[in-house]
Motif scaffolding. Structure first.
Motif, PDB file in Angstrom:
ATOM      1  N   GLU A  65       0.806  -1.220   0.000  1.00 35.76           N
ATOM      2  CA  GLU A  65       0.000   0.000   0.000  1.00 35.76           C
ATOM      3  C   GLU A  65       0.837   1.267   0.000  1.00 35.76           C
ATOM      4  OE1 GLU A  65      -4.315  -0.478   1.726  1.00 35.76           O
ATOM      5  OE2 GLU A  65      -2.846  -0.735   3.343  1.00 35.76           O
ATOM      6  N   SER A  66       1.926   1.278   0.771  1.00 39.30           N
ATOM      7  CA  SER A  66       2.688   2.528   0.890  1.00 39.30           C
ATOM      8  C   SER A  66       4.071   2.463   0.256  1.00 39.30           C
ATOM      9  CB  SER A  66       2.820   2.931   2.367  1.00 39.30           C
ATOM     10  OG  SER A  66       3.424   1.888   3.115  1.00 39.30           O
ATOM     11  N   PRO A  68       5.102   0.123  -2.546  1.00 42.40           N
ATOM     12  CA  PRO A  68       4.884  -0.995  -3.484  1.00 42.40           C
ATOM     13  C   PRO A  68       6.121  -1.378  -4.290  1.00 42.40           C
ATOM     14  CG  PRO A  68       3.894   1.019  -4.327  1.00 42.40           C
ATOM     15  CD  PRO A  68       4.331   1.319  -2.925  1.00 42.40           C
ATOM     16  N   ASN A  69       7.077  -0.456  -4.414  1.00 47.44           N
ATOM     17  CA  ASN A  69       8.259  -0.735  -5.222  1.00 47.44           C
ATOM     18  C   ASN A  69       9.353  -1.492  -4.463  1.00 47.44           C
ATOM     19  OD1 ASN A  69       7.147   0.520  -7.480  1.00 47.44           O
ATOM     20  ND2 ASN A  69       7.897   2.523  -6.837  1.00 47.44           N
ATOM     21  N   GLU A  70       9.100  -1.799  -3.179  1.00 45.11           N
ATOM     22  CA  GLU A  70      10.008  -2.643  -2.421  1.00 45.11           C
ATOM     23  C   GLU A  70       9.340  -3.993  -2.208  1.00 45.11           C
ATOM     24  OE1 GLU A  70      11.491  -0.892   1.143  1.00 45.11           O
ATOM     25  OE2 GLU A  70      12.314   0.872   0.115  1.00 45.11           O
ATOM     26  N   VAL A  71      10.036  -5.068  -2.595  1.00 38.92           N
ATOM     27  CA  VAL A  71       9.440  -6.401  -2.631  1.00 38.92           C
ATOM     28  C   VAL A  71      10.047  -7.304  -1.555  1.00 38.92           C
ATOM     29  CG1 VAL A  71       9.244  -8.514  -4.017  1.00 38.92           C
ATOM     30  CG2 VAL A  71       8.866  -6.276  -5.075  1.00 38.92           C
ATOM     31  N   VAL A  72       9.166  -7.982  -0.829  1.00 38.09           N
ATOM     32  CA  VAL A  72       9.566  -9.071   0.059  1.00 38.09           C
ATOM     33  C   VAL A  72       9.136 -10.364  -0.629  1.00 38.09           C
ATOM     34  CG1 VAL A  72       9.240 -10.157   2.306  1.00 38.09           C
ATOM     35  CG2 VAL A  72       9.346  -7.651   2.124  1.00 38.09           C
ATOM     36  N   MET A  73      10.106 -11.196  -0.964  1.00 39.46           N
ATOM     37  CA  MET A  73       9.868 -12.352  -1.834  1.00 39.46           C
ATOM     38  C   MET A  73      10.057 -13.665  -1.098  1.00 39.46           C
ATOM     39  SD  MET A  73      12.002 -13.438  -5.285  1.00 39.46           S
ATOM     40  CE  MET A  73      11.216 -12.303  -6.439  1.00 39.46           C
ATOM     41  N   THR A  74       9.232 -14.641  -1.457  1.00 38.06           N
ATOM     42  CA  THR A  74       9.420 -16.013  -1.012  1.00 38.06           C
ATOM     43  C   THR A  74       9.063 -16.940  -2.165  1.00 38.06           C
ATOM     44  OG1 THR A  74       8.930 -17.612   0.734  1.00 38.06           O
ATOM     45  CG2 THR A  74       7.066 -16.306  -0.082  1.00 38.06           C
ATOM     46  N   PRO A 110      -0.158  -5.367   2.927  1.00 40.00           N
ATOM     47  CA  PRO A 110       1.156  -4.996   3.454  1.00 40.00           C
ATOM     48  C   PRO A 110       1.589  -3.606   3.012  1.00 40.00           C
ATOM     49  CG  PRO A 110       1.419  -6.384   1.525  1.00 40.00           C
ATOM     50  CD  PRO A 110      -0.063  -6.301   1.782  1.00 40.00           C
ATOM     51  N   ARG A 111       2.597  -3.073   3.680  1.00 43.05           N
ATOM     52  CA  ARG A 111       3.214  -1.814   3.243  1.00 43.05           C
ATOM     53  C   ARG A 111       4.077  -2.065   2.007  1.00 43.05           C
ATOM     54  NH1 ARG A 111       7.021   0.060   6.891  1.00 43.05           N
ATOM     55  NH2 ARG A 111       6.857   2.170   6.027  1.00 43.05           N
ATOM     56  N   LEU A 400       8.762  -8.279   7.869  1.00 44.81           N
ATOM     57  CA  LEU A 400       9.509  -7.675   6.767  1.00 44.81           C
ATOM     58  C   LEU A 400       8.649  -6.738   5.907  1.00 44.81           C
ATOM     59  CD1 LEU A 400      11.512 -10.822   5.668  1.00 44.81           C
ATOM     60  CD2 LEU A 400      12.551  -8.665   6.442  1.00 44.81           C
ATOM     61  N   ALA A 401       7.362  -7.047   5.766  1.00 41.68           N
ATOM     62  CA  ALA A 401       6.531  -6.319   4.786  1.00 41.68           C
ATOM     63  C   ALA A 401       5.545  -5.341   5.406  1.00 41.68           C
ATOM     64  CB  ALA A 401       5.780  -7.317   3.917  1.00 41.68           C
ATOM     65  N   TYR A 402       5.349  -5.392   6.729  1.00 43.82           N
ATOM     66  CA  TYR A 402       4.300  -4.558   7.334  1.00 43.82           C
ATOM     67  C   TYR A 402       4.901  -3.425   8.169  1.00 43.82           C
ATOM     68  CZ  TYR A 402       0.638  -7.720   5.824  1.00 43.82           C
ATOM     69  OH  TYR A 402      -0.225  -8.470   5.054  1.00 43.82           O
TER      70      TYR A 402
END
Length: 402
Positions: A65-66, A68-74, A110-111, A400-402
């Motif tokens: 939401e805030s 979006p251009n940073e990704v937490v990946m699994t 998530p953020r 990591l994402a919130y």
């Protein structure tokens, strides 16, 4: 009643299911493509935005939401070995998807963007090029490196890609801020120690060789022992010595001779040639280099003493990779908060995580493998442990994402 994760693992395993109750799903085959498309349809139904890149890696996102251009990946890999099981690779994909879905159900959007990856290829089962999906995605390999590579039927890797519409040409992915790969252990440490989770702090480096010992074939009855140039005798002494060096080195050093071939391989002929493989692994680059140098020196000494020729052909090499301390700490905290029994450990097997880790803060979650069996229809992880992995991953994604 089956858990949701086991139900989905069995569902995905139908794509590539073979006549030995395992999965044979090689990259860029019909079975692989069917699995990819089925996975895409399911994830879209669950609300993910799904795209497939230029080598066939599938990326499914829940936009942040805030930021979006940073990704937490699994995620993990979609391909399999010959007659593989339903957990290797698949668990990281299905478990990763369910971890994301459960996280957003509990905490909302998530953020940062949460992203599931299904890497196109990791195993090297069809083409002699492992971890192609992650290497291409993160700019570690390009199309030039697979030039001329073919499968057992003579189909080039490029041709197989082209048939499915993949160009293989893309810019390296740069928006990932953290990556966690969840995987079965493929060993028996966690089971032996009665633990639920392994947090991986490093992945071993590897050196693999094809060793050819050239002696002289001769009659088994008429050639005195002192006049022989017995390739088997020399090779067996070499094998004994390199394994002795591994024993002396101690954990986590391992060495394996997994293949041994004699020529002409006839009971009444002194072998004129012996060919064996050597696989050496350690988490420290300096120790790995020193050990393989020592083994090479000892092999050459034995060849000279036995009056045979020896050639050591290196065919695979990877460096040890340390995982990210911050991600390790987050996983440790997640285990403690969920009251899950865990340990810090290294991975003795190669994984996509070691490729990603050279660009992105990375770690891995291991869940137990019954009897350490993997790459087999007999591989098994209990539903309890499958769920424990998802619990820990979900909590780590939240941090990591919130």
């Amino acid at each position: 009643m089956e858990s949701q994760v086991l139900n989905k693992l069995k569902w995905l395993a139908n794509y590539g299911k073979d006549n030995q109750e395992g999965i044979t799903r090689f990259v860029y085959t019909h079975e692989w493509h069917e699995a990819q498309q089925a996975l895409k349809a399911w994830l879209e139904e669950e609300g993910f935005i799904v795209e497939i890149d230029c080598v066939g890696n599938l990326l499914a996102s829940i936009k942040g939401e805030s930021i979006p251009n940073e990704v937490v990946m699994t995620g993990s890999h979609l391909d399999s070995v010959v007659h593989g099981g339903i957990y290797d690779g698949q668990y990281g994909i299905i478990g990763g998807a369910l971890s994301i879905l459960r996280t957003i159900k509990k905490y909302g959007l998530p953020r940062r963007t949460l992203q599931l990856v299904s890497f196109a290829e990791e195993e090297g089962s069809r083409f002699p090029f492992a971890m192609w999906g992650s290497k291409n995605m993160f700019g570690k390999s390009a199309m030039e490196e697979i030039e001329g590579i073919t499968d057992a039927d003579g189909i080039t890797m490029k041709e197989a890609m082209k048939r499915l519409g993949y160009s293989g040409i893309q810019q390296p992915k740069t928006d990932v801020r953290a990556f966690i790969e969840m995987h079965i252990e493929q060993g028996n440490v966690l089971e032996k120690e009665e633990l639920d989770i392994g947090i991986v702090h490093s992945i071993v480096g590897q050196r693999r060789y094809r060793v050819t010992v050239q002696g002289e074939s001769n009659h088994a009855g008429t050639t005195p022992m002192g006049y022989r140039r017995d390739a088997m005798k020399a090779a067996s002494a070499m094998v004994s010595r390199v394994l002795e060096i591994a024993d002396e080195g101690g954990d986590p050093l391992v060495a394996t001779v997994g293949s041994f071939e004699l020529k002409p391989n006839i009971s009444n002929v002194v072998p004129g040639m012996a060919i064996f493989t050597l696989d050496v692994r350690h988490i420290d680059e300096a120790v790995l280099a020193h050990t393989t140098e020592l083994m090479t020196s000892e092999i050459e000494k034995i060849a000279e003493h036995q009056n045979v020729k020896v050639e050591m052909e290196p065919w695979f090499e990877s460096s040890p990779v340390a995982m990210d301390e911050e991600i390790i700490q987050i996983l440790t905290e997640s285990c403690k908060e969920k009251e899950v029994l865990y340990k810090l450990m290294h991975s003795g097997a190669a994984h996509d995580a070691q490729v990603v880790a050279t660009s992105v803060p990375t770690s891995m979650i291991f869940v137990p493998s019954q009897s350490g069996i993997s790459h087999s229809p007999l591989e098994f992880t209990s539903e309890h442990n499958l769920e424990k992995g998802i619990e820990v991953l979900s909590e780590a994604l939240r941090k990591l994402a919130y």
